[in-house]
Design a protein around this motif. Structure first.
Motif, mmCIF file in Angstrom:
data_model
loop_
_atom_site.group_PDB
_atom_site.id
_atom_site.type_symbol
_atom_site.label_atom_id
_atom_site.label_comp_id
_atom_site.label_asym_id
_atom_site.label_seq_id
_atom_site.Cartn_x
_atom_site.Cartn_y
_atom_site.Cartn_z
ATOM 1 N N ILE A 104 0.868 -1.174 0.000
ATOM 2 C CA ILE A 104 0.000 0.000 0.000
ATOM 3 C C ILE A 104 0.904 1.223 0.000
ATOM 4 O O ILE A 104 1.975 1.204 0.590
ATOM 5 C CB ILE A 104 -0.876 -0.002 1.276
ATOM 6 N N SER A 105 0.483 2.301 -0.696
ATOM 7 C CA SER A 105 1.277 3.520 -0.695
ATOM 8 C C SER A 105 0.522 4.645 -0.010
ATOM 9 O O SER A 105 -0.698 4.734 -0.111
ATOM 10 C CB SER A 105 1.593 3.957 -2.131
ATOM 11 N N THR A 106 1.265 5.519 0.662
ATOM 12 C CA THR A 106 0.662 6.718 1.242
ATOM 13 C C THR A 106 1.531 7.922 0.903
ATOM 14 O O THR A 106 2.692 7.774 0.541
ATOM 15 C CB THR A 106 0.540 6.630 2.784
ATOM 16 N N LEU A 107 0.917 9.106 1.040
ATOM 17 C CA LEU A 107 1.607 10.343 0.690
ATOM 18 C C LEU A 107 2.794 10.616 1.607
ATOM 19 O O LEU A 107 3.825 11.118 1.171
ATOM 20 C CB LEU A 107 0.599 11.499 0.767
ATOM 21 N N ASP A 108 2.650 10.294 2.872
ATOM 22 C CA ASP A 108 3.755 10.535 3.804
ATOM 23 C C ASP A 108 3.690 9.554 4.984
ATOM 24 O O ASP A 108 2.773 8.726 5.074
ATOM 25 C CB ASP A 108 3.749 11.986 4.306
ATOM 26 N N VAL A 109 4.665 9.667 5.880
ATOM 27 C CA VAL A 109 4.775 8.730 7.003
ATOM 28 C C VAL A 109 3.600 8.893 7.982
ATOM 29 O O VAL A 109 3.098 7.908 8.526
ATOM 30 C CB VAL A 109 6.134 8.920 7.732
ATOM 31 N N ASP A 110 3.117 10.128 8.172
ATOM 32 C CA ASP A 110 1.964 10.350 9.050
ATOM 33 C C ASP A 110 0.769 9.521 8.595
ATOM 34 O O ASP A 110 0.105 8.851 9.392
ATOM 35 C CB ASP A 110 1.558 11.837 9.050
ATOM 36 N N ARG A 111 0.497 9.578 7.304
ATOM 37 C CA ARG A 111 -0.650 8.825 6.775
ATOM 38 C C ARG A 111 -0.406 7.320 6.841
ATOM 39 O O ARG A 111 -1.334 6.532 7.008
ATOM 40 C CB ARG A 111 -0.968 9.273 5.355
ATOM 41 N N ALA A 112 0.850 6.932 6.706
ATOM 42 C CA ALA A 112 1.171 5.503 6.830
ATOM 43 C C ALA A 112 0.866 5.031 8.258
ATOM 44 O O ALA A 112 0.289 3.954 8.462
ATOM 45 C CB ALA A 112 2.638 5.265 6.490
#
Lengths: 123, 138
Positions: A104-112
């Protein structure tokens, strides 16, 4: 001018945060796989966030390693989230025909981290 | 400060792949290519340099030159090896073709990233791959 050119592996509650340097050589990419898997065993981690926000080059070799690592982490019972791909890297990877497997991909580490707390309920 | 308009770098080890990427990133940024084109060019360099190192079975060399035309900048790159050669160039360009257990995205993908690709290969003699990319001058 090379800056920090090594992998950083940080245990964060029961997941691992792994940060990849901007221009990782093949040696670092090889190291990524073994380092991640051993850290997962050592810390009994349930997941992996691969922070690639500094990475400015993702070629087929690196993409294959990410895809394989995701698969290996899954075999060990963990989930992988890829965080922070730069726009130019996303464009180039798509044109090159690369895919990162089941990660899965996210925009940044916070969203991860949000995904691990809200969706997977692992943190 | 080294001249970044043209040069060459040997490809003999894994570490040379990173050196090639850094040289071309610096040259392409200095020439005025935009961020996305720089990434495309450097990614193509990575694929082609690794192609020389992993597949050719011999040493090789990368050469580059920055090109200027009215309103345009370009980069010309050449990867030469003295290795086993590619028996069927058309087949090697197909998506998914691989002899190395990789994704097989290498050459066909490079073609999509760059404006022009040319492969000359002779079995037992070696392979020369040239690519070009053009952008608007700043």
């Amino acid at each position: 001018m090379d800056g920090e050119n090594s992998l950083s592996v940080i245990k964060l509650k029961n997941i691992l945060l792994v940060t990849v340097p901007d221009d990782p050589g093949d040696d670092i990419i090889h190291e990524l796989q073994t380092k991640v898997l051993h850290a997962i065993e050592k810390y009994q981690s349930k997941g992996l966030i691969l922070d690639i926000s500094s990475v400015n080059i993702l070629d087929s070799f690196f993409a294959r390693t990410i895809s394989e690592t995701t698969q290996m982490v899954a075999l060990m019972g963990g989930k992988t989230v890829i965080a922070g791909m730069q726009p130019s890297v996303a464009i180039t990877a798509t044109e090159l025909g690369l895919h990162l497997g089941k990660a899965i991909s996210t925009l940044d580490v916070d969203r991860a981290l949000d995904i691990f707390t809200d969706n997977f309920k692992l943190v | 400060m080294a001249n970044q308009e043209a040069g060459e770098n040997p490809i003999k080890s894994e570490g040379d792949i990173v050196t090639c990427r850094k040289l071309i990133r610096n040259a392409a940024v200095a020439a005025g290519f935009g961020m996305t084109d720089v990434t495309r060019i450097v990614t193509a360099v990575s694929e082609l340099a690794r192609n020389v190192y992993v597949h050719s079975g011999s040493d090789g060399v990368m050469r580059w030159e920055i090109l200027h035309q009215p309103g345009q900048i370009g980069i010309h790159l050449e990867f030469e090896d003295y290795g086993k050669g590619i028996p069927d160039v058309d087949q090697a360009m197909e998506v998914g073709f691989t002899t190395a257990g990789t994704m097989g995205m290498g050459l066909s993908g490079v073609k999509r990233l760059m404006d022009d690709i040319n492969i000359k290969s002779e079995v037992g003699v070696g392979t020369t791959i040239t690519v070009e990319k053009w952008g608007r001058a700043k």
